[in-house]
Design an enzyme around this catalytic site. Sequence first.
Site, PDB file in Angstrom:
ATOM      1  N   TYR A  15       1.395  -1.019   0.056  1.00  0.00           N
ATOM      2  CA  TYR A  15      -0.501  -0.123   0.400  1.00  0.00           C
ATOM      3  C   TYR A  15       1.073   1.382   0.033  1.00  0.00           C
ATOM      4  O   TYR A  15       2.245   1.546   0.185  1.00  0.00           O
ATOM      5  CB  TYR A  15      -0.861   0.146   1.300  1.00  0.00           C
ATOM      6  CG  TYR A  15      -0.236   0.502   2.849  1.00  0.00           C
ATOM      7  CD1 TYR A  15       0.783  -0.846   3.243  1.00  0.00           C
ATOM      8  CD2 TYR A  15      -0.217   1.515   2.875  1.00  0.00           C
ATOM      9  CE1 TYR A  15       1.077  -0.211   4.241  1.00  0.00           C
ATOM     10  CE2 TYR A  15      -0.128   1.931   4.063  1.00  0.00           C
ATOM     11  CZ  TYR A  15       0.838   0.910   5.069  1.00  0.00           C
ATOM     12  OH  TYR A  15       1.640   1.147   5.800  1.00  0.00           O
TER      13      TYR A  15
ATOM     14  N   LYS B 191       6.564  -1.904   2.114  1.00  0.00           N
ATOM     15  CA  LYS B 191       5.400  -1.492   2.591  1.00  0.00           C
ATOM     16  C   LYS B 191       4.409  -2.785   2.385  1.00  0.00           C
ATOM     17  O   LYS B 191       3.187  -2.350   1.577  1.00  0.00           O
ATOM     18  CB  LYS B 191       4.831   0.204   1.893  1.00  0.00           C
ATOM     19  CG  LYS B 191       4.447   1.085   2.725  1.00  0.00           C
ATOM     20  CD  LYS B 191       4.134   2.341   2.226  1.00  0.00           C
ATOM     21  CE  LYS B 191       3.435   3.086   3.095  1.00  0.00           C
ATOM     22  NZ  LYS B 191       3.018   3.321   4.838  1.00  0.00           N
TER      23      LYS B 191
ATOM     24  N   GLU C 245      10.635   2.710  14.296  1.00  0.00           N
ATOM     25  CA  GLU C 245      10.149   3.889  14.220  1.00  0.00           C
ATOM     26  C   GLU C 245       9.064   3.903  14.568  1.00  0.00           C
ATOM     27  O   GLU C 245       9.049   2.563  15.488  1.00  0.00           O
ATOM     28  CB  GLU C 245      10.098   3.579  12.549  1.00  0.00           C
ATOM     29  CG  GLU C 245       9.495   2.405  12.225  1.00  0.00           C
ATOM     30  CD  GLU C 245       9.721   2.041  10.251  1.00  0.00           C
ATOM     31  OE1 GLU C 245       9.651   2.710   9.917  1.00  0.00           O
ATOM     32  OE2 GLU C 245       9.632   0.148   9.946  1.00  0.00           O
TER      33      GLU C 245
ATOM     34  N   LEU D 154      10.797   1.291   7.287  1.00  0.00           N
ATOM     35  CA  LEU D 154      10.116   1.343   6.287  1.00  0.00           C
ATOM     36  C   LEU D 154      10.980   2.933   5.928  1.00  0.00           C
ATOM     37  O   LEU D 154      11.210   3.638   6.377  1.00  0.00           O
ATOM     38  CB  LEU D 154       8.612   1.208   6.572  1.00  0.00           C
ATOM     39  CG  LEU D 154       8.170   1.869   5.057  1.00  0.00           C
ATOM     40  CD1 LEU D 154       7.693   1.410   4.195  1.00  0.00           C
ATOM     41  CD2 LEU D 154       6.753   2.818   5.026  1.00  0.00           C
TER      42      LEU D 154
END
Length: 286
Positions: A33, A149, A181, A206
Amino acid sequence: MEQIAYVNGSFVPLSEAKVSILDRGFLFADGIYEVAAVLDGKLIDNASHLARLERSVGEIELALPETTARIQEIQQELVKRNNLANGMVYLEVTRGADTGRDFAFPKGDVKPTLIMFTSTKDIINAPSARTGIKVITVPDLRWARRDIKSVALLAQVLAKQAAAVAGAGEAWMIEDGKVTEGGSSSCFILTQDDVIVTRQNGSAILPGCTRKAVVALAEERQLRVEERAFSVEEALAAKEAFVTSASVFVQAVVSIDGKTVADGKPGPMTNRLREIYVEFAKATAV
Ligand code: PLP
């Protein structure tokens, strides 16, 4: 007026936007996505999001059903059809719906599924942009290819639910004593000697599009940037902490696990980087 979504070539009312229960996105989270921000009806940093989309699908050997140029046209058409001024466009591509539930890739001619929908958000004037957010820390429970992702977001669902229950705006995920993250954001600190620190890209995180732009914009202005991992202790001893993402841009972090960062207010560097990013976003919107 009901929102319009995009499903495999058609623009349809959101309530009629459906995919098969055999869709591999649904069965296996076999999909990718992207989320791009929209300001004044235009897409922000979309080339970067489409480049990451191409990379992510490449890493899982999934062919996009449309060119990225066409995907951008569809995103723009959807923004127009929804009369969207400020918010986000969500897009997802999956390996499509086969005739059953086999783990291995479909052998026949199964077309990937491509869907998009929009949501409204005033990112510029969001109250948390002024106040900053609290974060909590949670163990990073994710798989080893976080650079892709993927729509497999259960670890982030649980992390962000824990944050919501604690009254926090984000969860910082921790692995081997270091911050990887946020549940849906990249993490930064500003050290006491004015170095902007954010974890280096690699399979542990990411590669955030907003992160990339903020690092480049900071370096262009001769601000010192170091890409390396940092701990929660270092963040709590820092001058400032903040997160970046397409849906918040640059947002201050004012406390971590109930302990305030500096004076518990968004700091001047965070505010400056936010302004610089917004300027860049508006200047490069499409
Ligand atoms: N890290 C994770 C795990 C994310 O899910 C996101 C965005 O959703 C980000 C970082 C920020 O990436 P971007 O700046 O491209 O929105």
